[in-house]
Design a protein around this motif. Structure first.
Motif, mmCIF file in Angstrom:
data_model
loop_
_atom_site.group_PDB
_atom_site.id
_atom_site.type_symbol
_atom_site.label_atom_id
_atom_site.label_comp_id
_atom_site.label_asym_id
_atom_site.label_seq_id
_atom_site.Cartn_x
_atom_site.Cartn_y
_atom_site.Cartn_z
ATOM 1 N N ALA A 90 -6.577 0.935 7.798
ATOM 2 C CA ALA A 90 -5.824 2.328 7.943
ATOM 3 C C ALA A 90 -4.933 2.462 7.593
ATOM 4 O O ALA A 90 -3.794 2.397 7.580
ATOM 5 C CB ALA A 90 -5.164 2.131 9.631
ATOM 6 N N ILE A 91 -4.995 2.217 5.778
ATOM 7 C CA ILE A 91 -4.152 2.868 4.899
ATOM 8 C C ILE A 91 -4.455 3.920 4.350
ATOM 9 O O ILE A 91 -5.662 4.540 4.289
ATOM 10 C CB ILE A 91 -4.364 1.132 3.721
ATOM 11 C CG1 ILE A 91 -5.974 1.380 3.221
ATOM 12 C CG2 ILE A 91 -4.080 0.093 4.168
ATOM 13 C CD1 ILE A 91 -5.915 1.281 1.966
ATOM 14 N N GLU A 92 -4.138 4.287 3.265
ATOM 15 C CA GLU A 92 -3.404 5.728 2.747
ATOM 16 C C GLU A 92 -4.903 5.650 1.874
ATOM 17 O O GLU A 92 -5.511 6.678 2.334
ATOM 18 C CB GLU A 92 -2.753 5.521 1.899
ATOM 19 C CG GLU A 92 -2.788 7.308 1.110
ATOM 20 C CD GLU A 92 -2.911 8.319 1.760
ATOM 21 O OE1 GLU A 92 -1.830 8.307 2.902
ATOM 22 O OE2 GLU A 92 -3.431 9.317 1.704
ATOM 23 N N ASN A 114 2.012 12.854 6.023
ATOM 24 C CA ASN A 114 1.730 11.478 7.158
ATOM 25 C C ASN A 114 1.524 11.775 8.345
ATOM 26 O O ASN A 114 0.384 10.962 8.203
ATOM 27 C CB ASN A 114 3.469 11.175 7.495
ATOM 28 C CG ASN A 114 4.433 11.018 6.104
ATOM 29 O OD1 ASN A 114 3.995 10.135 5.320
ATOM 30 N ND2 ASN A 114 5.565 10.922 6.099
ATOM 31 N N GLU A 115 1.458 12.629 8.626
ATOM 32 C CA GLU A 115 1.076 12.656 10.272
ATOM 33 C C GLU A 115 -0.556 13.381 10.045
ATOM 34 O O GLU A 115 -1.870 12.564 10.478
ATOM 35 C CB GLU A 115 1.474 14.043 10.809
ATOM 36 C CG GLU A 115 2.936 13.662 11.587
ATOM 37 C CD GLU A 115 3.964 14.754 12.264
ATOM 38 O OE1 GLU A 115 3.528 15.402 12.754
ATOM 39 O OE2 GLU A 115 4.020 14.983 10.927
ATOM 40 N N THR A 164 0.685 -1.381 -0.571
ATOM 41 C CA THR A 164 0.276 -0.138 0.326
ATOM 42 C C THR A 164 1.164 1.341 -0.341
ATOM 43 O O THR A 164 1.839 1.064 0.528
ATOM 44 C CB THR A 164 -0.684 0.149 1.031
ATOM 45 O OG1 THR A 164 0.177 -0.144 2.831
ATOM 46 C CG2 THR A 164 -2.353 -0.937 1.165
ATOM 47 N N SER A 165 0.048 2.516 -0.631
ATOM 48 C CA SER A 165 1.192 3.865 -0.775
ATOM 49 C C SER A 165 1.575 3.863 0.744
ATOM 50 O O SER A 165 2.917 4.214 0.819
ATOM 51 C CB SER A 165 -0.073 4.469 -0.623
ATOM 52 O OG SER A 165 0.334 5.675 -0.736
ATOM 53 N N GLU A 166 0.801 3.860 2.179
ATOM 54 C CA GLU A 166 1.747 4.956 3.276
ATOM 55 C C GLU A 166 2.562 3.365 3.437
ATOM 56 O O GLU A 166 4.380 4.086 4.324
ATOM 57 C CB GLU A 166 0.667 4.277 4.474
ATOM 58 C CG GLU A 166 0.405 3.287 5.237
ATOM 59 C CD GLU A 166 -0.483 2.748 4.637
ATOM 60 O OE1 GLU A 166 -1.119 2.689 3.150
ATOM 61 O OE2 GLU A 166 -0.844 0.941 3.962
ATOM 62 N N MET A 167 3.061 2.621 3.058
ATOM 63 C CA MET A 167 4.068 1.260 3.639
ATOM 64 C C MET A 167 5.379 1.348 2.492
ATOM 65 O O MET A 167 5.783 0.595 2.668
ATOM 66 C CB MET A 167 3.382 -0.447 3.108
ATOM 67 C CG MET A 167 3.584 -0.946 4.247
ATOM 68 S SD MET A 167 2.090 -2.062 4.330
ATOM 69 C CE MET A 167 3.312 -3.435 4.455
ATOM 70 N N ALA A 213 5.285 17.640 -2.324
ATOM 71 C CA ALA A 213 5.952 17.784 -0.867
ATOM 72 C C ALA A 213 6.991 17.527 -0.092
ATOM 73 O O ALA A 213 7.610 18.411 0.496
ATOM 74 C CB ALA A 213 4.568 18.501 -0.564
ATOM 75 N N GLN A 214 6.614 16.968 0.494
ATOM 76 C CA GLN A 214 7.346 16.367 1.195
ATOM 77 C C GLN A 214 8.532 15.874 1.142
ATOM 78 O O GLN A 214 9.711 16.046 2.153
ATOM 79 C CB GLN A 214 6.194 14.552 2.482
ATOM 80 C CG GLN A 214 7.806 14.269 3.024
ATOM 81 C CD GLN A 214 7.514 12.108 3.464
ATOM 82 O OE1 GLN A 214 6.212 12.196 3.034
ATOM 83 N NE2 GLN A 214 8.166 12.422 3.965
#
Ligand code: GLC
Length: 416
Positions: free
Chosen positions: A191-193, A380-381, A70-73, A100-101
């Motif tokens: 709880a994924i992106e 991220n937060e 997944t994107s956040e992983m 941006a990050q």
């Protein structure tokens, strides 16, 4: 986390070719580039595009690396690599929410001077951070409503334009089919992106924005309404009880197995639905996502980009490769072979593209009006706050009211 390295057959071809060139006494640049590709977005098809690149670029080999489902992983993995100033990755495929990050952290190289006017303006914008071009578009994306055309036809139902209509249609078909395996709606509650978009869809549909000029613009009522709506799908038996464990590719697999009437998903799912292992070939329709009652039909902007790692020791070769991967020819190839939406407007009307994927002909206005998740170096937060709340409400550990309250206070701390 499992990491996979895909080396194409063409690699052997390239090696052979290199040997031949060496024997013939010709000089060539011997470069091996490593590209990080999202595992969900058909690395095997990107491999074919890279094979073509290798074939026309003697001496250059390209290796694909994937990591995380997944994107956040994937972001977590890249954060680790980049924080360590590791030079092993040359090119990074980045979710549209990341430039941006990454640019703020100094992890991407500068493409400034490149003319971005050929791309869809949204992506030209997403890749320009503080006036600098930090990556080039890989493919466009947004969320759609996939539905079982055969079942809606059987019951004389039109694709729904509101979530209430979707519930009604689901009840009718589920009652009629008497198939305990058939769910009305599958969406992302893990709880994924993707669950950030889950939350924002009804919230935006009420005409509310979340962040304005970097400041939180939280609307408590719209937030409660959104969380309540998703929970109601579970409580009313339209979505399955464990929806809080469902990620994007789970929705794709369940729909593909014929167990879902309506699914919220991104464009990549289409190729799978038409694939050999699918139970729903030729039975799938695609529509805009429904609106809340009295609201507007909105969707979430997705998409991925290619950046060059600031730590790559092969800057010129890596940039050349990104130019190629971001070209109109590759965009067309990926549209046809992987159902990844083009980043060039003209391709949405291209006869070869629309022959393979007819609904792409109507997708441009959807992408053009899709709403972007907040752009901030602290994304991220923001993401973690939203997705864990959505998940908590769907898992039944907090009420929509408490969820919205907690979300607001956590977001306030991040976006002060
Ligand atoms: C898709 C979108 C991406 C989004 C992700 C969430 O890959 O293109 O922007 O963040 O789904 O799961």
């Amino acid at each position: 986390m499992t990491l996979k390295t895909i080396r194409g057959k063409a690699l052997m071809g390239a090696a052979l070719c290199a040997t031949m060139l060496a024997f013939s006494g010709q000089a060539f640049a011997d470069a091996e580039l490593k590209v990080f590709v999202s595992s969900q977005h058909q690395p095997d098809v990107w491999r074919k595009a890279l094979d073509q690149y290798e074939a026309k670029t003697p001496g250059v080999k390209v290796v694909i690396e994937t990591g995380g489902n997944t994107s956040e992983m994937q972001a977590q993995y890249l954060n680790t690599v980049m924080s360590a100033k590791d030079s092993s990755l040359d090119v990074l495929m980045l979710d549209v929410i990341r430039p941006a990050q990454f640019a703020t952290a100094g992890w991407t190289s500068d493409f400034s001077g490149k003319d971005l006017s050929a791309y869809l303006p949204t992506y030209a914008e997403a890749n320009t951070v503080d006036g600098k071009i930090v990556a080039l578009p890989a493919f466009a994306d947004s969320m759609f409503l996939y539905y079982r055309k055969d079942l809606l036809d059987k019951y004389g139902i039109q694709p729904p334009t509101t979530w209430d209509e979707l519930k009604e249609a689901s009840r009718k078909v589920m009652e009629g089919e008497k198939n305990p395996e058939l769910q009305g709606l599958s969406f992302q509650g893990k709880a994924i992106e993707g669950a950030v978009c889950t939350f924002l869809l009804p919230y935006w549909s009420e005409g509310k924005s979340l962040v304005e000029n970097g400041k939180l613009n939280f609307d408590n009522k719209a937030a409660v309404d959104s969380l309540k709506l998703w929970k109601s799908f579970v409580d009313e038996g339209i979505s399955k009880k464990n929806i809080s464990e469902v990620a994007t590719d789970d929705t794709r697999k369940e729909f593909q197995a014929g167990k879902v009437l309506f699914a919220v998903n991104w464009s990549y799912a289409w190729t799978h639905f038409q694939g050999k292992e699918s139970q729903v070939n030729d039975k799938v329709g695609v529509a805009r996502l429904p609106a809340v009652k009295g609201g507007e039909q909105t969707t979430c902007l997705g998409g991925w980009e290619f950046g060059v790692s600031a730590y790559s020791k092969q800057q010129d070769e890596a940039k050349k490769l990104v130019e190629y991967l971001s070209s109109q020819d590759v965009s067309k190839f990926m549209a046809i072979n992987a159902a990844l939406l083009p980043t060039y407007a003209a391709l949405y009307k291209d006869a070869d593209v629309t022959k393979t994927i007819p609904w792409f002909a109507d997708a441009l206005p959807v992408v053009e009006t899709a709403k972007a998740r907040p752009v901030t170096p602290r994304y991220n937060e923001v993401s973690e706050t939203i997705r864990t709340t959505v998940n908590g409400v769907l898992a039944g550990v907090m009420t929509p009211e408490d969820g919205a309250k907690q979300m607001e206070s956590r977001l306030r701390r991040v976006l002060r």
